[in-house]
Scaffold this motif. Structure first.
Motif: not given
Lengths: 424, 350
Positions: A173-199
């Motif tokens: 749900g979160a991924a769809r709302r934010n248009h995230w894809r697997t493997g993409q870099q996302i930013t949370l609290f100013g730090q980037s995370f690598e999106l390893a998978g969709i749950l």
């Protein structure tokens, strides 16, 4: 005399004896297979039901405010008590530690509208016996599915790296709302995370992003603190005794209560091991699981009872039949002046030996059948207690003797002359 | 003549036949019980799984509410659906989450709620979560606490009010925050897809843990029950058939007399086979009745509702057919001996 009698009897009609032994063995095989599967199936189903997720949730006593329904809840954060992270592995330190199949601390945060949960994915900890084991959110929720990508690598691997982006998992749900894809870099609290998978889970985690606990703790300035601990434990279905208040029990009752793996007594022990916490049962999981385990146990128990009764009756009727066929023998012995007790003893030993042989063979075959059922259904051999074959063999002897007793007594009471004249 | 032979044989060797009859009846009873349980177990077990609650959840895809019509649509598709509306209220200066629920619709989906007091709340009444520590009967935020709810989940910290009251507080109409849906097994994905198509504003999700665990456990139990039933039946059939063959062997002398009197082998074999067949049919009748009774008792004590053996005629006929086949085949094998019996040798007493 006794041994010779038995030996002679077997030598004279080996086919017939073999037939009886085989029949007794078949009856015992059914009984053993049924009992073997029945005694083990509860544990198997219990393990399967652990896929429903945590059945105990531990929070600090002054816990925070939440809103939501059922498996969906939104935890308001930053309000109240935390559990020190260092205390978390103590969950395993209780008497029922081995029954705890998984646990994971959770720290909640919110980056804008996105709920973020700091969890252990696969985290090493020191078990009470001193060895290192791993546990994490995947052990607590084995049913959770990664729909694309993969679970992050073991905790610590990313964090220990020199500035390498930590891996995160986003709910569908979160991924769809934010248009995230697997493997993409996302930013949370100013730090980037690598999106390893969709749950994909269907519950509240589907709207959240899961990140390594230590990362979230340092980003939100709460190092060494967690909001709650989710615990998955193998438990015994709750009964009336389990519902009693431990405070009003006698010491003896309390001992029995805490030495039974009721979900409530495990929760109670966790509270004692982690002072200042509140371990609560997740009723949706704990109660439903108890109900299902109760039904499965009852169902298997009754079927087993039916099978035991029928195999007992089969063995009984068989020995009775074969005893009736040997009236002539009894009559001749009686005519030759043998005492009733002697005849009884002779036949008793013979029947007992047939029962023992049949029982042992049957128990072995039955154990094999139980293993076969276990392997083909649960892909894992069912553990049959070594006591069971002996109990079954003993029961076979008793039932055979009981079956033989009545016809033998009847024959002994009849005039030998009558039987011999009729040529039966 | 034929009938008389069979009937006389039954009378003459009463005890022997009672035993054979008992063995057959037991086999038929067991077959009926296992068949009855096997056919109804799945539905019973799935009913038990209902206590895990919803297997589908509809939440807003964006924004904060979804149309209430979704619940009605789900019900039309054959599912149980309960809408919830989540809002908040001030109690003694503290914000408390307030959840609106429809007592009647929510009941089957929230059977795990432990409520002290009455869970059927009407207008102006509410349930208070355990951790709010409100006494029963107290008046709070314009409602009277009728029950204390304990779930171990979010509800423990909420005030649960009737749906209409929550709608009034939130000032919404025809909207829900969450709709929990329990779709019948096998139609979960179908109903999810239908709802998702009809209501693009909603995100309809499968609760993976509930759906997967249910099918996993039910399949595994069904498989083990099937295997066990087969094992039991095969072994019972073996026992019964050995019993029948033996019945022929025991009566070599009778056969000798019949042959000496000029009876044709086929005819003698016919006597035996029809005797066994008669025995098998009567035993099935008794066994079937006993089995239906037992299955009822088992069902009642385990699931609190009897196992109706569905399509009773079919079960009876199949049990009967198996029994007849076993009786006829095993007696038939036994009767092959008739052709080898020399009357003179047998009657001389060897």
């Amino acid at each position: 005399v006794l041994l010779r009698f038995v030996r002679e009897s077997i030598v004279r009609s080996p086919g017939r004896k073999a037939l009886i032994v085989v029949a007794v063995a078949l009856g015992c095989a059914v009984a053993t297979a049924m009992l073997g599967v029945m005694l083990d199936i509860g544990d198997r189903i219990n393990q399967e039901l652990r896929a429903e997720g945590a059945n105990i949730v531990v929070t600090a006593q002054a816990a925070s405010l939440t809103g939501g329904i059922g498996s969906l809840s939104a935890h308001a954060t930053g309000r109240a008590g935390y559990i020190p992270l260092a205390e978390v592995p103590k969950v395993k330190n209780i008497f029922w530690g081995l029954n705890i199949t998984g646990f994971s601390p959770v720290l909640n945060a919110k980056d804008g509208a996105i709920p973020v949960e700091g969890v252990w994915f696969t985290h090493p900890y020191r078990a009470p016996d001193g060895s290192f084991k791993t546990t994490g959110i995947r052990d607590v929720n084995p049913a959770w599915e990664i729909t694309s990508g993969h679970w992050p690598a073991a905790d610590g691997a990313g964090a220990a790296g020199t500035g390498g982006a930590a891996q995160a998992v986003a709910g569908a749900g979160a991924a769809r709302r934010n248009h995230w894809r697997t493997g993409q870099q996302i930013t949370l609290f100013g730090q980037s995370f690598e999106l390893a998978g969709i749950l994909s889970t269907g519950d509240e985690a589907e709207d959240a992003v899961l990140v390594p606990l230590d990362r979230l703790a340092s980003l939100t300035g709460r190092p060494g603190l967690v909001d709650r601990i989710e615990v998955a434990a193998l438990t015994k279905p709750e009964d009336d005794f389990a519902r009693k208040n431990p405070k009003t029990m006698t010491p003896k009752e309390y001992e029995r209560w805490s030495c039974t793996n009721y979900a409530i007594s495990i929760a109670h022990e966790i509270e004692e091991a982690l002072p200042g916490t509140d371990a609560r049962l997740v009723r949706r999981v704990a109660d439903s699981e108890g109900k299902i385990l109760g039904s499965v146990g009852g169902l298997m128990g009754l079927i087993t009872l039916a099978a035991l009764l029928s195999s007992g009756l089969t063995v009984w009727s068989l020995t009775a039949t074969s005893m009736m066929g040997r009236r002539g023998e009894v009559a001749i012995m009686q005519a030759m002046g043998a005492a009733r007790s002697t005849i009884g003893a002779l036949f008793g030993v013979e029947v007992a030996l047939t029962g023992l042989a049949g029982g042992l063979i049957g128990a072995l075959v039955g154990t094999g059948l139980a293993h076969f059922v276990g392997r083909s259904v649960f892909h894992d051999a069912i553990s049959v207690s070594w006591v069971l074959p002996f109990v079954i063999a003993f029961a076979a002897i008793l039932v055979s003797l009981a079956g033989a007793a009545q016809p033998l007594r009847r024959t002994l009471r009849m005039e030998p002359a009558v039987i011999l004249r009729e040529g039966l | 003549m034929f009938l008389r032979f069979v009937l006389q044989a039954l009378r003459y060797r009463k005890q022997r036949l009672v035993l054979a009859f008992a063995a057959l009846t037991i086999a038929a009873t067991l077959a009926t019980i296992l068949f009855g349980i096997y056919t109804t177990m799945e539905q019973r077990l799935r009913d038990e799984f209902r206590s895990y609650g919803a297997n589908l959840i509809a939440v807003p895809a964006s924004g904060s509410t979804i149309p209430l019509a979704l619940a009605a649509a789900a019900e039309r598709l054959g599912a149980e659906a309960a809408p919830f509306l989540i809002t908040s209220a001030q109690i003694n200066g503290v914000t408390v989450a307030v959840a609106g629920f429809d007592a009647r619709k929510a009941a089957p989906l929230t059977s795990y709620w432990r409520v002290t007091g009455d869970r059927n709340v009407g207008h102006g009444e509410c349930l208070a979560g355990e951790l709010l520590h409100l006494p029963l009967g107290s008046k709070i935020a314009g409602c009277e606490v009728k029950g204390i709810v304990s779930t171990g989940g979010a509800e423990d910290r909420e005030l649960l009010v009737p749906f209409a009251d929550a709608a009034a507080i939130a000032n919404t109409s025809d909207a829900a925050s969450v709709v929990e849906i329990r779709a019948p097994a096998g139609q979960v994905e179908q109903i999810r897809a239908a709802l998702a198509r009809q209501f693009p504003a909603a995100d309809v999700r499968t609760v993976v843990a509930v759906v997967n665990t249910e099918s996993n456990v039910v399949l595994k139990l069904r498989a083990s029950l099937l295997l066990l039933s087969l094992i039991v039946l095969v072994i019972t059939v073996l026992c019964v058939s050995s019993n029948f063959s033996e019945m022929v062997l025991e009566r070599s002398k009778e056969i000798g007399i019949l042959k000496a009197l000029g009876g044709a082998e086929r005819r003698i074999a016919g006597f035996f086979v029809s005797e066994s067949a008669l025995l098998a049919v009567t035993a099935t009748l008794f066994g079937y009745l006993a089995g239906v009774l037992c299955a009822g008792v088992i069902g009642a004590s385990v699931f609190g509702g009897g196992f109706e053996v569905h399509a009773s005629g079919l079960v009876f006929l199949s049990v009967c057919a198996v029994m007849l086949a076993v009786a006829v085949v095993s007696t038939g094998i036994g009767t092959s001996r008739i052709w080898h019996i020399e009357p003179a040798i047998i009657l001389r007493g060897e």
